[in-house]
Design a protein around this motif. Structure first.
Motif, PDB file in Angstrom:
ATOM      1  N   ILE A  25       0.830  -1.209   0.000  1.00  0.00           N
ATOM      2  CA  ILE A  25       0.000   0.000   0.000  1.00  0.00           C
ATOM      3  C   ILE A  25       0.861   1.253   0.000  1.00  0.00           C
ATOM      4  CG2 ILE A  25      -1.675   1.319   1.355  1.00  0.00           C
ATOM      5  CD1 ILE A  25      -2.845  -1.372   2.267  1.00  0.00           C
ATOM      6  N   VAL A  26       1.904   1.258   0.835  1.00  0.00           N
ATOM      7  CA  VAL A  26       2.783   2.424   0.908  1.00  0.00           C
ATOM      8  C   VAL A  26       3.495   2.641  -0.419  1.00  0.00           C
ATOM      9  CG1 VAL A  26       4.887   3.311   2.007  1.00  0.00           C
ATOM     10  CG2 VAL A  26       3.073   2.355   3.408  1.00  0.00           C
ATOM     11  N   LEU A  27       3.977   1.566  -1.032  1.00  0.00           N
ATOM     12  CA  LEU A  27       4.658   1.715  -2.321  1.00  0.00           C
ATOM     13  C   LEU A  27       3.714   2.217  -3.408  1.00  0.00           C
ATOM     14  CD1 LEU A  27       7.002  -1.401  -2.421  1.00  0.00           C
ATOM     15  CD2 LEU A  27       7.624   0.983  -2.094  1.00  0.00           C
ATOM     16  N   SER A  28       2.480   1.755  -3.406  1.00  0.00           N
ATOM     17  CA  SER A  28       1.525   2.234  -4.405  1.00  0.00           C
ATOM     18  C   SER A  28       1.190   3.705  -4.190  1.00  0.00           C
ATOM     19  CB  SER A  28       0.254   1.388  -4.395  1.00  0.00           C
ATOM     20  OG  SER A  28      -0.475   1.601  -3.212  1.00  0.00           O
ATOM     21  N   GLU A  29       1.132   4.137  -2.931  1.00  0.00           N
ATOM     22  CA  GLU A  29       0.873   5.558  -2.653  1.00  0.00           C
ATOM     23  C   GLU A  29       2.045   6.429  -3.100  1.00  0.00           C
ATOM     24  OE1 GLU A  29      -1.900   7.076  -1.522  1.00  0.00           O
ATOM     25  OE2 GLU A  29      -2.908   5.148  -1.540  1.00  0.00           O
ATOM     26  N   GLN A  36       2.125  12.375   1.291  1.00  0.00           N
ATOM     27  CA  GLN A  36       1.602  12.609   2.641  1.00  0.00           C
ATOM     28  C   GLN A  36       0.787  11.409   3.112  1.00  0.00           C
ATOM     29  OE1 GLN A  36      -0.807  16.096   3.043  1.00  0.00           O
ATOM     30  NE2 GLN A  36      -0.811  16.002   5.275  1.00  0.00           N
ATOM     31  N   GLN A  37      -0.046  10.869   2.257  1.00  0.00           N
ATOM     32  CA  GLN A  37      -0.833   9.683   2.614  1.00  0.00           C
ATOM     33  C   GLN A  37       0.083   8.479   2.838  1.00  0.00           C
ATOM     34  OE1 GLN A  37      -4.040  10.145   3.023  1.00  0.00           O
ATOM     35  NE2 GLN A  37      -4.566   8.062   3.583  1.00  0.00           N
ATOM     36  N   ALA A  38       1.133   8.369   2.021  1.00  0.00           N
ATOM     37  CA  ALA A  38       2.072   7.252   2.175  1.00  0.00           C
ATOM     38  C   ALA A  38       2.802   7.334   3.512  1.00  0.00           C
ATOM     39  CB  ALA A  38       3.072   7.251   1.025  1.00  0.00           C
ATOM     40  N   TYR A  39       3.183   8.557   3.911  1.00  0.00           N
ATOM     41  CA  TYR A  39       3.856   8.711   5.201  1.00  0.00           C
ATOM     42  C   TYR A  39       2.922   8.380   6.360  1.00  0.00           C
ATOM     43  CZ  TYR A  39       8.077  10.778   3.260  1.00  0.00           C
ATOM     44  OH  TYR A  39       9.239  10.982   2.590  1.00  0.00           O
ATOM     45  N   ILE A  40       1.654   8.714   6.234  1.00  0.00           N
ATOM     46  CA  ILE A  40       0.687   8.367   7.280  1.00  0.00           C
ATOM     47  C   ILE A  40       0.575   6.853   7.416  1.00  0.00           C
ATOM     48  CG2 ILE A  40      -1.762   8.426   7.898  1.00  0.00           C
ATOM     49  CD1 ILE A  40      -1.845  11.264   6.670  1.00  0.00           C
TER      50      ILE A  40
END
Length: 74
Positions: A25-29, A36-40
């Protein structure tokens, strides 16, 4: 003692599965340039991992206490 070993094993498997899933999920963000969404998501994953590792340490502590009591009583 068996219950603590079972709980610890389930927590380890949950930690591995959760980090693997959140990694995707983080990599796709990041690929979508939503940093910002990936860091959250990244910080939420790290916080969840810390809580799970704390629970694993608690179970391991109880296992070691019960294991040492076996030798103390004999």
């Amino acid at each position: 003692m068996f219950l603590f070993i079972l709980i610890m094993t389930m927590l380890i498997l949950g930690l591995v599965l959760g980090v693997y899933t959140m990694n995707e999920i983080v990599l796709s963000e990041f690929k979508k340039n939503r940093t910002q969404q990936a860091y959250i998501y990244l910080y939420a994953t790290m916080f969840g991992a810390v809580i799970i590792v704390t629970a694993i340490a608690y179970c391991f502590q109880n296992i070691m206490i019960e294991f040492s009591n076996l030798f103390y009583r004999s």
